[in-house]
Design a protein around this motif. Sequence first.
Motif, PDB file in Angstrom:
ATOM      1  N   THR A 127       0.900  -1.236  -0.231  1.00 56.94           N
ATOM      2  CA  THR A 127      -0.150   0.001  -0.036  1.00 56.94           C
ATOM      3  C   THR A 127       1.012   1.233   0.010  1.00 56.94           C
ATOM      4  N   VAL A 128       1.922   1.198   0.754  1.00 55.66           N
ATOM      5  CA  VAL A 128       2.853   2.498   0.883  1.00 55.66           C
ATOM      6  C   VAL A 128       3.508   2.692  -0.400  1.00 55.66           C
ATOM      7  N   THR A 129       4.102   1.492  -1.061  1.00 56.34           N
ATOM      8  CA  THR A 129       4.821   1.560  -2.086  1.00 56.34           C
ATOM      9  C   THR A 129       3.974   2.076  -3.403  1.00 56.34           C
ATOM     10  N   LEU A 130       2.749   1.591  -3.469  1.00 57.72           N
ATOM     11  CA  LEU A 130       1.870   2.048  -4.674  1.00 57.72           C
ATOM     12  C   LEU A 130       1.483   3.488  -4.296  1.00 57.72           C
ATOM     13  N   ARG A 131       1.184   4.180  -3.181  1.00 56.47           N
ATOM     14  CA  ARG A 131       0.793   5.350  -2.864  1.00 56.47           C
ATOM     15  C   ARG A 131       2.130   6.278  -3.364  1.00 56.47           C
ATOM     16  N   GLN A 132       3.094   5.801  -2.769  1.00 58.60           N
ATOM     17  CA  GLN A 132       4.460   6.781  -3.099  1.00 58.60           C
ATOM     18  C   GLN A 132       4.713   6.879  -4.696  1.00 58.60           C
ATOM     19  N   LEU A 133       4.607   5.641  -5.346  1.00 58.75           N
ATOM     20  CA  LEU A 133       4.558   5.727  -6.885  1.00 58.75           C
ATOM     21  C   LEU A 133       3.565   6.363  -7.635  1.00 58.75           C
ATOM     22  N   GLU A 134       2.371   6.115  -7.068  1.00 52.64           N
ATOM     23  CA  GLU A 134       1.291   7.228  -7.490  1.00 52.64           C
ATOM     24  C   GLU A 134       1.430   8.671  -7.217  1.00 52.64           C
ATOM     25  N   ARG A 135       1.990   8.890  -6.230  1.00 50.76           N
ATOM     26  CA  ARG A 135       2.283  10.433  -5.828  1.00 50.76           C
ATOM     27  C   ARG A 135       3.328  11.025  -6.736  1.00 50.76           C
ATOM     28  N   ASP A 136       4.553  10.172  -7.222  1.00 44.78           N
ATOM     29  CA  ASP A 136       5.482  10.655  -7.858  1.00 44.78           C
ATOM     30  C   ASP A 136       4.956  10.560  -9.472  1.00 44.78           C
ATOM     31  N   GLY A 137       3.930  10.148  -9.666  1.00 48.63           N
ATOM     32  CA  GLY A 137       3.480  10.093 -11.124  1.00 48.63           C
ATOM     33  C   GLY A 137       4.052   8.954 -12.113  1.00 48.63           C
ATOM     34  N   LEU A 138       4.370   7.801 -11.413  1.00 52.35           N
ATOM     35  CA  LEU A 138       4.820   6.539 -11.956  1.00 52.35           C
ATOM     36  C   LEU A 138       3.812   5.532 -12.158  1.00 52.35           C
ATOM     37  N   VAL A 139       2.570   5.731 -11.467  1.00 49.94           N
ATOM     38  CA  VAL A 139       1.734   4.664 -11.056  1.00 49.94           C
ATOM     39  C   VAL A 139       0.452   5.462 -11.159  1.00 49.94           C
ATOM     40  N   THR A 140      -0.805   4.787 -11.976  1.00 45.34           N
ATOM     41  CA  THR A 140      -2.089   5.387 -11.594  1.00 45.34           C
ATOM     42  C   THR A 140      -3.065   4.295 -11.091  1.00 45.34           C
ATOM     43  N   ARG A 141      -3.862   4.887 -10.209  1.00 48.15           N
ATOM     44  CA  ARG A 141      -4.611   4.135  -9.488  1.00 48.15           C
ATOM     45  C   ARG A 141      -5.910   4.455 -10.117  1.00 48.15           C
ATOM     46  N   THR A 142      -6.997   3.218 -10.520  1.00 50.31           N
ATOM     47  CA  THR A 142      -8.144   3.274 -10.973  1.00 50.31           C
ATOM     48  C   THR A 142      -9.097   2.627  -9.991  1.00 50.31           C
ATOM     49  N   VAL A 143     -10.092   3.076  -9.367  1.00 51.11           N
ATOM     50  CA  VAL A 143     -11.323   2.561  -8.673  1.00 51.11           C
ATOM     51  C   VAL A 143     -12.381   2.370  -9.403  1.00 51.11           C
ATOM     52  N   HIS A 144     -12.908   1.138  -9.683  1.00 45.27           N
ATOM     53  CA  HIS A 144     -13.923   0.953 -10.244  1.00 45.27           C
ATOM     54  C   HIS A 144     -15.095   1.000  -9.269  1.00 45.27           C
ATOM     55  N   PRO A 145     -16.268   1.547  -9.748  1.00 47.23           N
ATOM     56  CA  PRO A 145     -17.399   1.708  -8.635  1.00 47.23           C
ATOM     57  C   PRO A 145     -18.269   0.549  -8.787  1.00 47.23           C
ATOM     58  N   VAL A 146     -17.860  -0.621  -8.107  1.00 46.85           N
ATOM     59  CA  VAL A 146     -18.473  -1.897  -8.107  1.00 46.85           C
ATOM     60  C   VAL A 146     -18.487  -2.216  -6.541  1.00 46.85           C
ATOM     61  N   VAL A 147     -19.020  -3.427  -6.233  1.00 50.59           N
ATOM     62  CA  VAL A 147     -19.205  -3.781  -4.723  1.00 50.59           C
ATOM     63  C   VAL A 147     -18.712  -5.333  -5.019  1.00 50.59           C
ATOM     64  N   PRO A 148     -17.659  -5.663  -4.254  1.00 50.69           N
ATOM     65  CA  PRO A 148     -16.782  -4.823  -3.602  1.00 50.69           C
ATOM     66  C   PRO A 148     -15.969  -3.984  -4.718  1.00 50.69           C
ATOM     67  N   PRO A 149     -15.400  -2.937  -4.129  1.00 47.77           N
ATOM     68  CA  PRO A 149     -14.564  -2.018  -4.979  1.00 47.77           C
ATOM     69  C   PRO A 149     -13.528  -2.590  -5.790  1.00 47.77           C
ATOM     70  N   ARG A 150     -13.205  -2.381  -6.938  1.00 46.41           N
ATOM     71  CA  ARG A 150     -12.068  -3.075  -7.696  1.00 46.41           C
ATOM     72  C   ARG A 150     -11.041  -1.827  -7.862  1.00 46.41           C
TER      73      ARG A 150
END
Length: 145
Positions: free
Chosen positions: A78-101
Amino acid sequence: MEVGTSKSPRHPAVTDFPDAGDPDPFQWDTREGCEVRQILDRVADKWSLLVIALLDSRVLRFTELRREIDGISQRMLTVTLRQLERDGLVTRTVHPVVPPRVEYALTPLGCTLHTTIRSLVTWTEEHQNEIAAARAAYDARDSCD
């Protein structure tokens, strides 16, 4: 700036040298707050390297990444992905389904870094036997002391 004048108290700037063809490793400000050092700390981290390598040309969910990376905890991923997202290296896409994907992918900037990582992995694979032999020789000498 004169030759020998430095950006930091210890290291001259790379532009201070007449032949600046090869970057001087001392060009970077090595203080802890230096942005270059912070970026290198992030992208050279073992977990970041693995995440970037796994996301090459594909999109993965959090659980898929965790399953693929042996030894990483949920919190560290979780920490690694957040840092990579903050640095613009990774995108995070949340799909509005249950449970969230939630899916992760490399950004165009992250893809450029993957090319560099691939070179590092290739070098490591080509020289792993030499490094293993050097370690064994070192350990043998060290155990005799």
